[in-house]
Design an enzyme around this catalytic site. Structure first.
Site, short mmCIF file in Angstrom:
data_model
loop_
_atom_site.label_atom_id
_atom_site.label_comp_id
_atom_site.label_asym_id
_atom_site.label_seq_id
_atom_site.Cartn_x
_atom_site.Cartn_y
_atom_site.Cartn_z
N LYS A 79 -31.61 12.18 32.68
CA LYS A 79 -31.79 11.01 33.55
C LYS A 79 -30.48 10.21 33.58
O LYS A 79 -29.86 10.00 32.52
CB LYS A 79 -32.94 10.16 33.00
CG LYS A 79 -33.33 8.98 33.89
CD LYS A 79 -34.57 8.26 33.34
CE LYS A 79 -35.01 7.10 34.24
NZ LYS A 79 -36.20 6.39 33.74
N SER A 159 -39.92 5.43 37.23
CA SER A 159 -38.57 5.60 37.71
C SER A 159 -37.97 6.97 37.42
O SER A 159 -36.97 7.33 38.05
CB SER A 159 -37.68 4.53 37.06
OG SER A 159 -37.59 4.73 35.65
N SER A 183 -42.59 4.73 33.17
CA SER A 183 -41.66 5.58 33.92
C SER A 183 -41.54 7.03 33.46
O SER A 183 -40.88 7.82 34.13
CB SER A 183 -40.28 4.96 33.95
OG SER A 183 -40.22 4.00 34.97
N1 GLN Z 1 -42.58 0.98 37.48
C1 GLN Z 1 -42.33 0.04 36.42
C2 GLN Z 1 -41.30 -0.97 36.87
O1 GLN Z 1 -40.91 -0.90 37.97
C3 GLN Z 1 -41.91 0.73 35.18
C4 GLN Z 1 -40.50 1.17 35.20
C5 GLN Z 1 -40.09 1.86 33.95
O2 GLN Z 1 -40.92 2.20 33.10
N2 GLN Z 1 -38.79 2.02 33.81
O3 GLN Z 1 -40.90 -1.83 36.14
#
Ligand code: GLN
Length: 493
Positions: A79, A159, A183
């Site tokens: 990532k 994400s 995420s």
């Molecule tokens: N979708 C969540 C956010 O937008 C979680 C993102 C994440 O876990 N990095 O904050």
């Protein structure tokens, strides 16, 4: 060669070790698959030479009769939130475009030390803020999955959407993810793969671009529970460079895998039956209970009464921490600098940040600075921290009655790209089942359960007690064995 790309972490590692194929053959097969899959937009940069060099090192070790390491000969996707020495690291933001770290993150270094190589840096929501992979500066990632009978481009989740897309499309056997509020788990559920967020502190945050430091946690994404166990073992471990790193030995999770759940109690939280949850997801949850019962577990009802406050609390705590963490992007130290003619220092900061951050990142910074401002701190930030404590206490009480909790990973299956991004609140709702475990710092995993009537994957989530990744993996294995999930996206890319 194409069958090599169907193999997961364990099969590649064991096949290289026993001489069924060479690590170079594996790396070449995946490098080719990655190059042919540009339509997925899963990678921001590819690093075929890194994968080949690691493969050659593994093959040379084997020739010398040396130990190859627990990830020996396995090429993975990274990532693009992990700093990689000499390889551009952007967090999918314009503000970091061209930033090439002088150092390697602890987690990526551990993976290389365990014998893995890197296929490339995976696309993600900008600064890991998002649930659909549409906030990346480098364009959205496409899911390899389509609804049956439709060509609409679907979200791979976010994400870690580059990670989920690449692993589901079999252009990488596994990938790293990070999970701040879902995420790893939500994209895994959307794409029919596994992903585990370990207990907060298991994996070092050193060299991982910070979003919300009290929540951020790295973990593996792969197509089986076994592969996640292996890769997590390679990633985890105490790191003096991260003040919140757990000073605990890394258990032998792979060796400890055991799908016999006799004597285990699995809790079903009644508050997770929420309005708006898809019927097919509720059905798969019922099925999950049956599977775990079949594996020997007893199913018990538990209550997590503060669940409905977890999401609003998360969307205060996470932006608050983000607004502080992202203050460092000032046009001086990293990446982009926008210096209008005749401008002073303040103008440069403002111009750089205006040009460098995407809309969602700006929204989070605005929310964060608002809830931390003198007039609103007590009304928002302090309240959210109190809720966080109550959510943790809910889990403590529930774990007095059970060993692990079973719930859906997401309230819906994947959705078409573009369908939710006008409406941030609906987008945020995607994380409703994922966020409580994040606030409490608990290990949690998503395992594919089935496909719905549209042919899209659905995931089940297991949440464990602190430090009990083994219990989570074992319940995951019991589900995997009974679900027999073998659906694959039809290749269109
Ligand atoms: N979708 C969540 C956010 O937008 C979680 C993102 C994440 O876990 N990095 O904050």
């Amino acid at each position: 060669m194409s069958e090599l790309t169907n193999l997961g972490v364990k099969a590649i590692r064991d096949g290289v070790a026993d001489g069924s194929f060479t690590a170079r053959e594996v790396a070449e097969a995946f490098n080719t698959a990655v190059a042919e899959a540009a339509d997925l937009n899963a990678f921001i940069v590819t690093t075929p030479d890194h994968a080949l060099a690691a493969a050659d090192a593994a093959d040379a070790k084997r020739a010398r009769g040396e130990d190859l390491g627990i990830m020996g000969g396995v090429p993975i996707g990274m990532k693009d939130l992990f700093a990689t020495k000499g390889v551009q690291t952007t967090a999918a933001s314009h503000i970091l475009e061209g930033f090439t770290p002088e150092y390697e993150s602890t987690v990526s270094q551990k993976l290389w030390d365990a014998g893995a190589g890197m296929l490339g840096k995976l696309n993600l929501d900008q600064f890991a803020m998002g649930s659909s992979n549409e906030t990346s500066y480098f364009g959205n990632v496409n899911s390899p999955w389509r609804k049956e009978g439709s060509n609409a481009a679907m979200s791979p989740g976010g994400s870690s959407g580059g990670s989920s897309s690449a692993v589901a499309a079999r252009i990488a056997p596994a990938a790293t993810g990070t999970d701040t509020g879902g995420s790893i788990r939500q994209p895994a559920a959307f794409t029919g793969i596994c992903g585990i967020k370990p207990t907060y502190g298991r994996c070092s945050r050193w060299g991982v671009v910070a979003f919300a430091s009290s929540l951020d946690q790295a973990g593996p994404m792969a197509r089986s529970v076994e592969d996640c166990a292996i890769m997590l073992e390679a990633m985890a471990g105490f790191d003096p460079k991260d003040a919140t790193s757990l000073q605990m030995d890394v258990p032998a999770w792979e060796a400890g895998l055991d799908a016999d759940l006799k004597g285990k109690k699995i809790g079903i939280p009644k508050e997770y039956r929420m309005d708006g949850t898809d019927e097919e997801i509720l059905k798969s949850w019922e099925q999950g209970k049956e599977w775990l019962r079949d594996a020997g577990a007893t199913i018990v009802d538990v209550s997590l009464p503060h669940t409905k406050y977890a999401l609003p609390a998360y969307y205060i705590v996470a932006p608050a921490e983000a607004s502080s963490n992202l203050a460092r992007y000032d046009g001086v130290r990293y990446g982009l600098r926008d210096l209008p003619d005749g401008a002073g220092l303040q103008d440069m900061y403002a111009a750089t940040r205006a040009a460098g951050f995407g809309d969602e990142v700006k929204r989070r910074i605005l929310i964060g600075t608002y809830v931390l401002s003198a007039g609103f701190y007590d009304a928002y930030y302090t309240q959210a921290q109190k809720i966080r404590t109550l959510v943790s206490q809910d889990f403590e009480k529930a774990f007095a009655q059970c060993d692990a909790i079973l719930a859906p990973t997401t309230p819906t299956a994947s959705f078409p790209l573009g369908s939710l991004n006008e409406d941030p609140l609906t987008m945020y709702l995607n994380d409703v089942f994922a966020v409580p475990a994040s606030l409490a710092g608990l290990p949690a995993m998503s395992v594919p359960a089935t496909v719905n009537s549209d042919g899209l994957p659905l995931g089940l989530q297991i949440v464990g007690k602190p430090f009990d990744e083994q219990g989570v993996l074992n319940a995951g294995l019991a589900i995997q064995q009974r679900a027999g999930f073998d659906a694959q996206p039809e290749k269109w890319w």
